[in-house]
Design a protein around this motif. Sequence first.
Motif, PDB file in Angstrom:
ATOM      1  N   LEU A  94       0.851  -1.303   0.029  1.00 34.08           N
ATOM      2  CA  LEU A  94       0.057  -0.225  -0.053  1.00 34.08           C
ATOM      3  C   LEU A  94       0.863   1.331   0.108  1.00 34.08           C
ATOM      4  O   LEU A  94       0.344   2.477  -0.276  1.00 34.08           O
ATOM      5  N   LYS A  95       2.100   1.083   0.533  1.00 35.63           N
ATOM      6  CA  LYS A  95       2.920   2.336   0.299  1.00 35.63           C
ATOM      7  C   LYS A  95       3.051   3.231  -0.736  1.00 35.63           C
ATOM      8  O   LYS A  95       3.004   4.152  -0.839  1.00 35.63           O
ATOM      9  N   GLU A  96       3.204   2.437  -2.035  1.00 33.33           N
ATOM     10  CA  GLU A  96       3.196   3.336  -3.101  1.00 33.33           C
ATOM     11  C   GLU A  96       1.950   4.000  -3.456  1.00 33.33           C
ATOM     12  O   GLU A  96       2.045   5.004  -4.021  1.00 33.33           O
ATOM     13  N   TYR A  97       0.729   3.562  -3.099  1.00 32.17           N
ATOM     14  CA  TYR A  97      -0.287   4.223  -3.382  1.00 32.17           C
ATOM     15  C   TYR A  97      -0.308   5.509  -2.524  1.00 32.17           C
ATOM     16  O   TYR A  97      -0.892   6.550  -2.841  1.00 32.17           O
ATOM     17  N   VAL A  98      -0.002   5.291  -1.161  1.00 34.04           N
ATOM     18  CA  VAL A  98       0.134   6.667  -0.231  1.00 34.04           C
ATOM     19  C   VAL A  98       1.193   7.499  -0.961  1.00 34.04           C
ATOM     20  O   VAL A  98       0.778   8.692  -1.235  1.00 34.04           O
ATOM     21  N   GLU A  99       2.311   7.267  -1.133  1.00 35.37           N
ATOM     22  CA  GLU A  99       3.144   8.052  -1.861  1.00 35.37           C
ATOM     23  C   GLU A  99       2.712   8.733  -3.056  1.00 35.37           C
ATOM     24  O   GLU A  99       2.908  10.020  -3.043  1.00 35.37           O
ATOM     25  N   ASN A 100       2.010   8.041  -3.952  1.00 31.49           N
ATOM     26  CA  ASN A 100       1.711   8.490  -4.921  1.00 31.49           C
ATOM     27  C   ASN A 100       0.492   9.577  -4.888  1.00 31.49           C
ATOM     28  O   ASN A 100       0.462  10.726  -5.678  1.00 31.49           O
ATOM     29  N   ALA A 101      -0.420   9.168  -3.922  1.00 33.82           N
ATOM     30  CA  ALA A 101      -1.476  10.186  -3.624  1.00 33.82           C
ATOM     31  C   ALA A 101      -1.103  11.311  -3.146  1.00 33.82           C
ATOM     32  O   ALA A 101      -1.500  12.476  -3.346  1.00 33.82           O
ATOM     33  N   CYS A 102       0.060  11.233  -2.185  1.00 32.89           N
ATOM     34  CA  CYS A 102       0.633  12.577  -1.573  1.00 32.89           C
ATOM     35  C   CYS A 102       1.212  13.477  -2.510  1.00 32.89           C
ATOM     36  O   CYS A 102       1.273  14.489  -2.343  1.00 32.89           O
ATOM     37  N   SER A 103       1.983  12.919  -3.577  1.00 37.43           N
ATOM     38  CA  SER A 103       2.550  13.706  -4.265  1.00 37.43           C
ATOM     39  C   SER A 103       1.879  14.020  -5.826  1.00 37.43           C
ATOM     40  O   SER A 103       2.051  15.072  -6.016  1.00 37.43           O
ATOM     41  N   ASP A 104       0.773  13.410  -6.068  1.00 38.38           N
ATOM     42  CA  ASP A 104      -0.078  13.857  -7.210  1.00 38.38           C
ATOM     43  C   ASP A 104      -1.588  14.097  -6.667  1.00 38.38           C
ATOM     44  O   ASP A 104      -2.226  14.714  -7.634  1.00 38.38           O
ATOM     45  N   ASN A 105      -1.947  14.378  -5.374  1.00 34.82           N
ATOM     46  CA  ASN A 105      -3.085  14.470  -5.021  1.00 34.82           C
ATOM     47  C   ASN A 105      -4.077  13.250  -5.525  1.00 34.82           C
ATOM     48  O   ASN A 105      -5.360  13.775  -5.602  1.00 34.82           O
TER      49      ASN A 105
END
Length: 138
Positions: A94-105
Motif C-alpha cells: 500500500l505504500k506506493e499508493y500513499v506516496e503517489n496520492a501525496c505527490s499527485d493528490n
Amino acid sequence: VDKRTLMDRIASDSPTPQEDAEFESLRRDIRTAIDSLGNDEERDVLLNRFGLDDGNPRTLGETAHRMGISREKVRRIEARALNKLRHPQRNYMLKEYVENACSDNRFNSGDGFVEKREERMNNYSPGGSNKEPMTHFG
C-alpha cells in the motif's frame, strides 16, 4: 446560444480505464493486507467500519450491533488491526499508493504507477532483506 465546444460536451468525469484498473488494484491490495491479519474479527471490523465490502462505512455503534459486540470492543479491535497494518510486512503493497496520492493528490499519475507497484512487490521478500528500505506509513 450554447457556446460549449464538442470536447466540453463529450468530456466525462467518469474514470479512465487506467484509473479503473488502479482503483481495482488498490482494492485488491487493501483486501490482501486486511486478510493477512489472520484474525476474522479484525478483518470484519475493518471491512464494516470502512465500508470496504459494500461502500458504506459504519459507525462504532453500527459495527458493534452487526457483530454483536460492544462499541468499546470494536474500538479496541480496530485500533489493534490498524496498528498491525502499519507494520512494513503488511503495508509494503500500500505504500506506493500513499506516496503517489501525496505527490499527485490522486492515485493515477499517468507515469507507470501500476508498473512501479508491481516492481516494488517483486523486490519485496518477506522475512528477508528487501532491495529497498520500507518505512511505516500513517
